[in-house]
Each structure stands twice: as C-alpha cells, then as structure tokens.
Design a protein around this motif. Structure first.
Motif, PDB file in Angstrom:
ATOM      1  N   ARG A  56       0.843  -1.199   0.000  1.00 13.21           N
ATOM      2  CA  ARG A  56       0.000   0.000   0.000  1.00 13.21           C
ATOM      3  C   ARG A  56       0.880   1.252   0.000  1.00 13.21           C
ATOM      4  O   ARG A  56       0.971   1.991   0.978  1.00 13.21           O
ATOM      5  CB  ARG A  56      -0.930  -0.011   1.207  1.00 13.21           C
ATOM      6  N   PHE A  58       0.835   4.227  -1.481  1.00 11.97           N
ATOM      7  CA  PHE A  58       0.325   5.595  -1.321  1.00 11.97           C
ATOM      8  C   PHE A  58      -0.142   5.834   0.107  1.00 11.97           C
ATOM      9  O   PHE A  58       0.125   6.900   0.679  1.00 11.97           O
ATOM     10  CB  PHE A  58      -0.826   5.843  -2.296  1.00 11.97           C
ATOM     11  N   ALA A  59      -0.826   4.862   0.696  1.00 10.97           N
ATOM     12  CA  ALA A  59      -1.256   5.005   2.089  1.00 10.97           C
ATOM     13  C   ALA A  59      -0.045   5.144   3.003  1.00 10.97           C
ATOM     14  O   ALA A  59      -0.037   5.971   3.925  1.00 10.97           O
ATOM     15  CB  ALA A  59      -2.096   3.804   2.501  1.00 10.97           C
ATOM     16  N   LEU A 135      -7.081   7.453   5.982  1.00 15.12           N
ATOM     17  CA  LEU A 135      -6.201   7.673   4.836  1.00 15.12           C
ATOM     18  C   LEU A 135      -6.063   6.424   3.974  1.00 15.12           C
ATOM     19  O   LEU A 135      -5.752   6.516   2.791  1.00 15.12           O
ATOM     20  CB  LEU A 135      -4.818   8.132   5.315  1.00 15.12           C
ATOM     21  N   THR A 136      -6.305   5.272   4.570  1.00 16.19           N
ATOM     22  CA  THR A 136      -6.194   4.027   3.817  1.00 16.19           C
ATOM     23  C   THR A 136      -7.463   3.708   3.039  1.00 16.19           C
ATOM     24  O   THR A 136      -7.399   3.145   1.940  1.00 16.19           O
ATOM     25  CB  THR A 136      -5.868   2.855   4.767  1.00 16.19           C
ATOM     26  N   TYR A 137      -8.625   4.075   3.580  1.00 19.43           N
ATOM     27  CA  TYR A 137      -9.887   3.670   2.954  1.00 19.43           C
ATOM     28  C   TYR A 137     -10.772   4.835   2.496  1.00 19.43           C
ATOM     29  O   TYR A 137     -11.395   4.749   1.436  1.00 19.43           O
ATOM     30  CB  TYR A 137     -10.675   2.773   3.915  1.00 19.43           C
ATOM     31  N   VAL A 139      -9.819   8.066   1.787  1.00 18.91           N
ATOM     32  CA  VAL A 139      -9.157   8.834   0.724  1.00 18.91           C
ATOM     33  C   VAL A 139      -9.362   8.197  -0.659  1.00 18.91           C
ATOM     34  O   VAL A 139      -9.723   8.895  -1.613  1.00 18.91           O
ATOM     35  CB  VAL A 139      -7.655   9.023   1.030  1.00 18.91           C
ATOM     36  N   PRO A 140      -9.150   6.878  -0.825  1.00 14.77           N
ATOM     37  CA  PRO A 140      -9.384   6.297  -2.162  1.00 14.77           C
ATOM     38  C   PRO A 140     -10.837   6.374  -2.614  1.00 14.77           C
ATOM     39  O   PRO A 140     -11.097   6.413  -3.817  1.00 14.77           O
ATOM     40  CB  PRO A 140      -8.923   4.838  -2.000  1.00 14.77           C
ATOM     41  N   SER A 173      -2.639   6.563  -6.784  1.00 15.52           N
ATOM     42  CA  SER A 173      -3.074   6.895  -5.422  1.00 15.52           C
ATOM     43  C   SER A 173      -4.130   5.919  -4.916  1.00 15.52           C
ATOM     44  O   SER A 173      -4.085   5.477  -3.765  1.00 15.52           O
ATOM     45  CB  SER A 173      -3.631   8.330  -5.382  1.00 15.52           C
ATOM     46  N   SER A 177      -3.567   2.517  -2.111  1.00 15.76           N
ATOM     47  CA  SER A 177      -4.174   2.739  -0.792  1.00 15.76           C
ATOM     48  C   SER A 177      -4.599   1.432  -0.146  1.00 15.76           C
ATOM     49  O   SER A 177      -4.298   1.166   1.009  1.00 15.76           O
ATOM     50  CB  SER A 177      -5.379   3.679  -0.920  1.00 15.76           C
ATOM     51  N   ASN A 178      -5.333   0.600  -0.881  1.00 20.53           N
ATOM     52  CA  ASN A 178      -5.717  -0.710  -0.360  1.00 20.53           C
ATOM     53  C   ASN A 178      -6.123  -1.614  -1.522  1.00 20.53           C
ATOM     54  O   ASN A 178      -6.405  -1.139  -2.627  1.00 20.53           O
ATOM     55  CB  ASN A 178      -6.845  -0.599   0.677  1.00 20.53           C
ATOM     56  N   SER A 181      -9.745  -1.225  -3.204  1.00 19.74           N
ATOM     57  CA  SER A 181      -9.810  -0.075  -4.112  1.00 19.74           C
ATOM     58  C   SER A 181      -9.066  -0.356  -5.403  1.00 19.74           C
ATOM     59  O   SER A 181      -9.463   0.113  -6.480  1.00 19.74           O
ATOM     60  CB  SER A 181      -9.220   1.168  -3.428  1.00 19.74           C
TER      61      SER A 181
END
Length: 252
Positions: A56, A58-59, A135-137, A139-140, A173, A177-178, A181
């Motif tokens: 991950r 970007f996260a 920020l992990t979930y 944001v995407p 990005s 992130s995860n 996503s």
C-alpha cells in the motif's frame, strides 16, 4: 418558506460532524507509524513497509509524512479536511454525472447523502477520525469519484494528455491505498476501455494500471504479512461466505 427550511436541514445535520474531528486523538497504529517514521526516517519507513508489511505505497506515503510531523493539530485538521473533501467530491459527482438540478438542490441532496453515509458506516471513527483507517480507505473513495469524472470527460477533452496524466496519478493513489480499491479501479478502467474501445487513452491507462497493480500485488511485504497467524487464510469460500454475512448484517 417550508422549501427553504427543507434545504437548510442538511446543513444543521452536518455541523456537528464538522466539529467532531477537533476532539480526535492518536490511537492504536498511529503510534506505530510515528515511532517507525521517527526511527527509520521518512524514506526508510516506506521501504520497510513495502518489503516488510504491504504494497500500500500511497497510504504508507501519506501516513509516514503525517506522523513524522507528530502534530495533534495537523491530525485533527486532516480529519476535518477529509470530511470537507468527501462532501465536495459527492456534490461534484452528483452534479456532473447523476442529474442536472439547481445548485441548491444538489447541495442539499449531497448533504443528506453524506449524512446517511456517515451515520451508516460500520465504524465512523475508523472512517474519518482515526487517520490510519481514514487515509487508507476514505481517501481512495474520494479519489475514485474524481477518477470516474476524469474518465467520463476524457473523450471530450481538448488536452487529453493532461487527463491521462491526471488519471494515472489518481490510479496510483487509489490502487496504492488498499487492495479492494485497486480491484475496483481496475474494473472501472476495464469497463471504460471496453465500452469506448475506440478511445486509445483508456487502454493506455488500463495497461499502466495493470503494471502498477503487479508492483503492488507482488510487494514482498504482502508475503510477510500473509505468513501471520490468520484464521482460514487463502480460503476463498470462507472469504465469500464471511463477506456476504457481514454485508447482510449491515443492510438488514
């Protein structure tokens, strides 16, 4: 008069939600990221996470940057900003994609939608106030709405190269992130490429996104994390049944 009051209701519903971020505090994994960034440095902590925990990227980039600063005020401002940008992304998305109404109607509808989304989340703190989760979930999710807008208007753009570049930045990005996503973005990109197959820009974005997904999937850290004591790991049937049960409990 009643019509004006109806449009004002969503604003009053949202106000308390905009105040809550200023009462959030560091917790759980926040301290892990802070200590790691302090001891290993900004770059070192990201290398460690890629090779020792997950792809991950970007996260990890966002979290390493945020916690290196060790500011509770910044922590709360980021949480507040996420709520504002989530609301803006929903409003723009509805305005451009779903229907064409007056700005006031779209704003009111967006506020209602956001309020329902906010209160219906399985865990509101983890979605907006605990930044490792947010920020992990979250944001995407925001970036995916903008990605759809870019992909939708790409064929009409005069400077397509700028839209392709923006699409790739968003792709990096979102996928970084995860994993959920990442799969959603690949599905969306594939849909646009097949639906509008004459538009070569979609195929370019899809190809580059697939390459990036391989970099994320085959991150050494994923194997390290997968070796942990996880019950029923790599059991597809267990994952499908468990996910279906969880979603059913949420909906019904």
């Amino acid at each position: 008069m009643k019509r004006k009051i109806f449009f004002l209701i969503p604003f009053f519903l949202i106000i308390p939600l905009l105040v809550l971020p200023f009462f959030s505090y560091f917790s759980a994994d926040d301290y892990c990221y802070t200590v790691r960034a302090r001891d290993m440095g900004w770059y070192g902590s990201q290398v460690f996470m890629y090779f020792g925990w997950s792809g991950r990227i970007f996260a990890t980039f966002l979290l390493s940057t945020l916690f290196l600063l060790e500011s509770i005020l910044l922590y709360r401002l980021v949480s507040f900003t996420l709520i504002v940008f989530f609301l803006l992304s929903v409003t723009i998305f509805f305005h451009k994609i779903v229907f064409e109404r007056s700005s006031r109607e779209i704003m009111s509808f967006s506020l209602f939608f956001f309020f329902l989304y906010f209160t219906g989340m399985p865990s509101v703190p983890q979605g907006f106030f605990w930044l490792v989760g947010a920020l992990t979930y979250t944001v995407p999710i925001i970036l995916t709405l903008y990605f759809i807008l870019i992909m939708d208007f790409l064929p009409k753009a005069d400077r397509k190269h700028l839209f392709v570049f923006a699409g790739m930045i968003l792709s990096l990005s979102i996928m970084g992130s995860n994993e959920a996503s990442m799969l959603l973005l690949l599905a969306l990109t594939f849909f646009y490429a097949v639906e509008k197959r004459k538009e070569k820009s979609y195929w370019l974005i899809l190809f580059l996104s697939l390459l990036l997904s391989l970099f994320i999937i085959f991150a050494p850290g994923n194997s390290v994390r997968g070796e942990g004591a996880i019950e029923n790991k790599q059991d597809i049937l267990f994952s499908i049944v468990g996910t279906a049960g969880f979603l059913s409990a949420m909906v019904f």
